[in-house]
Design a protein around this motif. Sequence first.
Motif: not given
Length: 385
Positions: A353-359
């Motif tokens: 989720x954390x890396x997705x939210x960067x996008x």
Amino acid sequence: MDDLLELDDQLDPEHRLIRDSVRELVSGKVLPHVGEWFEQGTFPARELAPALGSLGLLGMHLEGYGCAGLDAVSYGVACRELEAGDSGLRSFVSVQGSLAMFPIWKYGSDEQKEEWLPRLASGEAIGCFGLTEPDYGSDPAGMRTTAKQDPSGDWILNGAKMWITNGSIADVAVVWARTDEGIRGFVVPTSTPGFSSAEIHRKLSLRASITASLYFDDVRLPASAVLPGVAGLKGPLSCLTEARYGILWGVVGAGRACLEAAVDYATTRVQFGKPIGAFQLTQEKLAWMAVSLGQAGLTALHLGRLKDAGKLKPHQVSFGKLANVRAALDIAREARTVLGANGVTLEYPVIRHMTNLESVLTYEGTQEVHLLTLGKALTGLDAFR
């Protein structure tokens, strides 16, 4: 007990039924596999689309043509539950409904609607939205993709688009191009000669999502391919407003999933003879995460009610997208610290989720674009140029 404000008690019974139905789909068809999809950089869109369509989730806020015709809060709740699974799943539904179906439904001809909307609503067909270009992201007015009419009346489309969700698997693309009369939208079957796509690999975010570049090399389209109901940037920007609304709900689901993982871990992980959740520093982290999540949920619900009342303004959507994505990203980052080293593995959902939210922070309008949108709403002065 992540919903400390008991916000779901404010939902109508129909909204709660949608919540439970989508949550069941995500629990059964997505969560057992999404870590593997993320690791492998795949997304089984063709397999999932019919299931999403059978629940009425594709174009669910549109009327007619096989669409569910539900209200804005229903759409928001569905996005929240989808993104609790993964941002890529919610992105698929957002692109299909708000970026591919919405412009056809809002601006298309009767023939375009009848040809595409029932198939897109059922999941039989997949759509994508071509606006962003390699050199023009936040400034779509500078796009270089062109469409010119020849003496026969056909349109000849040339150019390229980039960062297109569903682009390499879509059956139809809604493509925005510069014409002699301004920016226009075109309904482009991807089987048209001259149309090609290339999937973008080596992503470290939104890996369980298909992202592609689109290329148009003298793509010949009939006069009937143009969306007759809109000209200028109003067309694509109105679509982005629809998609951003889904995002501001969706990220609440991602934040909730991270908080749930952190609470579960904190109450079961023992250090120094007791669960780490018994330590004050850990409880402080969890409390602030819950506060942020509650505030984001309140924002989403308020904006949903404004949209259902026909009062929602684009700058208010920018407010929600800006505030809620930032809140969800902060929650994910804090949750990662609670999980320690385990937080960087795909055994838990947090790093995904954390890396997705960067996008998500960047797409459908960067943080900077939304800040300037709010600045203009406050001052009346345009700082974009």
